[in-house]
Design a protein around this motif. Structure first.
Motif, PDB file in Angstrom:
ATOM      1  N   GLY A  75      -8.700  -5.853  11.848  1.00 10.04           N
ATOM      2  CA  GLY A  75      -8.255  -4.486  11.620  1.00 10.04           C
ATOM      3  C   GLY A  75      -7.709  -4.222  10.243  1.00 10.04           C
ATOM      4  O   GLY A  75      -7.854  -3.125   9.699  1.00 10.04           O
ATOM      5  N   ASP A  76      -7.067  -5.235   9.640  1.00 13.63           N
ATOM      6  CA  ASP A  76      -6.478  -5.015   8.322  1.00 13.63           C
ATOM      7  C   ASP A  76      -7.464  -5.298   7.189  1.00 13.63           C
ATOM      8  O   ASP A  76      -7.078  -5.300   6.019  1.00 13.63           O
ATOM      9  N   GLN A  77      -8.715  -5.540   7.543  1.00 14.76           N
ATOM     10  CA  GLN A  77      -9.714  -5.785   6.519  1.00 14.76           C
ATOM     11  C   GLN A  77     -10.922  -4.843   6.629  1.00 14.76           C
ATOM     12  O   GLN A  77     -11.870  -4.949   5.861  1.00 14.76           O
ATOM     13  N   ARG A  88      -1.020  -8.732  12.664  1.00  8.81           N
ATOM     14  CA  ARG A  88      -2.420  -9.069  12.381  1.00  8.81           C
ATOM     15  C   ARG A  88      -2.924 -10.101  13.374  1.00  8.81           C
ATOM     16  O   ARG A  88      -2.320 -11.137  13.602  1.00  8.81           O
ATOM     17  N   ASN A 111     -13.725   0.317  15.494  1.00  8.86           N
ATOM     18  CA  ASN A 111     -12.665  -0.690  15.456  1.00  8.86           C
ATOM     19  C   ASN A 111     -11.761  -0.642  16.686  1.00  8.86           C
ATOM     20  O   ASN A 111     -10.600  -1.032  16.631  1.00  8.86           O
ATOM     21  N   TRP A 136     -12.340   1.464   5.150  1.00 12.99           N
ATOM     22  CA  TRP A 136     -12.224   2.868   5.549  1.00 12.99           C
ATOM     23  C   TRP A 136     -13.371   3.683   4.983  1.00 12.99           C
ATOM     24  O   TRP A 136     -13.807   4.671   5.597  1.00 12.99           O
ATOM     25  N   ARG A 139      -1.622  -1.326   6.701  1.00  9.03           N
ATOM     26  CA  ARG A 139      -2.127  -2.287   7.665  1.00  9.03           C
ATOM     27  C   ARG A 139      -3.516  -1.915   8.181  1.00  9.03           C
ATOM     28  O   ARG A 139      -4.463  -2.655   8.023  1.00  9.03           O
ATOM     29  N   ARG A 140      -3.631  -0.764   8.815  1.00  6.71           N
ATOM     30  CA  ARG A 140      -4.947  -0.380   9.343  1.00  6.71           C
ATOM     31  C   ARG A 140      -5.141   1.119   9.417  1.00  6.71           C
ATOM     32  O   ARG A 140      -6.022   1.598  10.139  1.00  6.71           O
ATOM     33  N   THR A 163      -6.824  -4.766   3.245  1.00  5.04           N
ATOM     34  CA  THR A 163      -6.691  -3.351   2.904  1.00  5.04           C
ATOM     35  C   THR A 163      -5.539  -3.111   1.938  1.00  5.04           C
ATOM     36  O   THR A 163      -5.682  -2.400   0.942  1.00  5.04           O
ATOM     37  N   TRP A 206       1.864   1.622   8.131  1.00  8.07           N
ATOM     38  CA  TRP A 206       0.662   1.771   8.964  1.00  8.07           C
ATOM     39  C   TRP A 206      -0.587   1.922   8.097  1.00  8.07           C
ATOM     40  O   TRP A 206      -1.622   1.330   8.383  1.00  8.07           O
TER      41      TRP A 206
END
Length: 349
Positions: A171-173, A8, A145, A176, A324-325, A239, A321
């Motif tokens: 990226g992890d927030q 992150r 992103n 989607w 994470r993102r 996420t 994965w």
């Protein structure tokens, strides 16, 4: 399959001068699919019937600038992380260009993927193949992103309008759902986008009904990158936390301290606590070292048999994965099922 493991906040923007040089070099690259290392499949573009909701011209507002879709796009290039391609697959849209590592995800349909016109050998870690993208003559580039700076945006937008986030988000927030809605709106498929979002969310929340034992319990998920240490995945508001709470778990109060920095220092190992602990490992040697450490062995979920370890080469390890993102309408139902299989059998009474 090797899973891309990103820490992150570790993606640094390329300095403008260096990126300008990369752009210049890319301009000297071959335009042919074979010369670019691309794999061209028969079939080309595929696009469901328009819903008649989106009005064109449509201005695409991004954090790096604006571009305009004069009419509904028919040839779509996709770069960046897997949710960008997932968003098209969920809608039944076949792009004309994508990057190399987007083929083997377990939630990806091989039949759908084989219909993509150009599958470049360039990966996310390579300079963007601007000329290869241009050679496919796209009328929209989906790069959510992924655009690093204004120089990249300007180069891409000289090829075709660019779909990116209105604001830069870790990226992890990133949401989607918002990525799916942006893609649906740009392609005049907003209702279809809402439908696939709802179906994916229902697949995840169904787990809560099927596993009432998760209610009120906490789950901590982390990844051990061996040399660079552990990252806490289920940070508050991220996420991974949104996924596990939708599955029925309760938020973990310990997660709040890792929002600004997900790194778990050696003296913080005791914070890897919860009713369930899941740790992903880059390799078997790193896993053995971690699991033999006295501080790790003393963690309550480890002592009490509520711990699950997963190495990167195991089937289903792609779950890290998604958490994470890689969350998307296509990956989440798979991920919820995979995580459930991993923790089934643990005594949560």
């Amino acid at each position: 399959m090797a899973i891309p493991m990103f820490r992150r906040g570790r993606r640094n923007a390329v300095p403008a001068l260096a990126l300008a040089l990369l752009v210049a070099l890319a301009g000297c690259a071959s335009t042919g699919n074979e010369d670019a290392g691309g794999d061209t499949a028969a079939g080309g573009s595929a696009l469901p019937a328009a819903e008649g909701t989106t009005q064109y011209p449509l201005t695409l507002t991004t954090w790096a600038g604006e571009t305009t879709l004069q009419e509904r796009p028919e040839r779509i290039a996709v770069i960046g992380f897997s949710p960008n391609l997932d968003a098209l697959e969920a809608l039944g849209v076949t792009p004309v260009y994508t990057m190399a590592e987007e083929s083997e995800w377990p939630w990806r349909s091989p039949e759908w993927f084989s219909g993509i016109e150009t599958r470049d050998t360039a990966t996310r870690r390579d300079p963007i193949n601007f000329e290869g993208i241009a050679a496919t003559e796209p009328d929209l580039i989906i790069a959510t992103n992924f655009v690093q700076d204004e120089v990249t945006f300007e180069r891409l937008s000289s090829i075709a309008p660019v779909l990116e986030n209105p604001e830069q988000v870790p990226g992890d927030q990133i949401s989607w759902q918002e990525t799916q809605r942006m893609v649906g709106r740009a392609l005049d498929l907003p209702a279809a986008a809402d439908t696939v979002i709802t179906e994916a969310e229902q697949a995840v929340t169904a787990v809560a009904g099927e596993h009432p034992e998760y209610a009120g319990r906490t789950i901590t998920i982390a990844t051990d990158y061996t040399q660079s240490g552990i990252d806490y995945y289920t940070v508050t508001g991220g996420t991974a936390e949104r996924i596990v709470t939708a599955m029925g778990f309760a938020p973990n109060p310990l997660a709040e301290q890792f929002v600004a920095d997900a790194s778990v220092a050696d003296e913080q190992i005791g914070q890897l606590d919860g009713d369930v602990l899941v740790v992903f490992y880059n390799d078997a040697a790193g896993r053995e070292t971690r699991e033999s450490a006295p501080l790790f062995q003393a963690l309550p979920p480890v002592v009490e048999g509520r711990y699950v370890g997963v190495t990167i080469d195991e089937p289903g390890s792609e779950l890290t994965w998604v958490l994470r993102r890689g969350a998307s309408a296509t990956s989440l139902p798979w991920a919820a099922d995979e995580l459930t299989k991993r923790i089934d059998g643990l005594d949560l009474s």
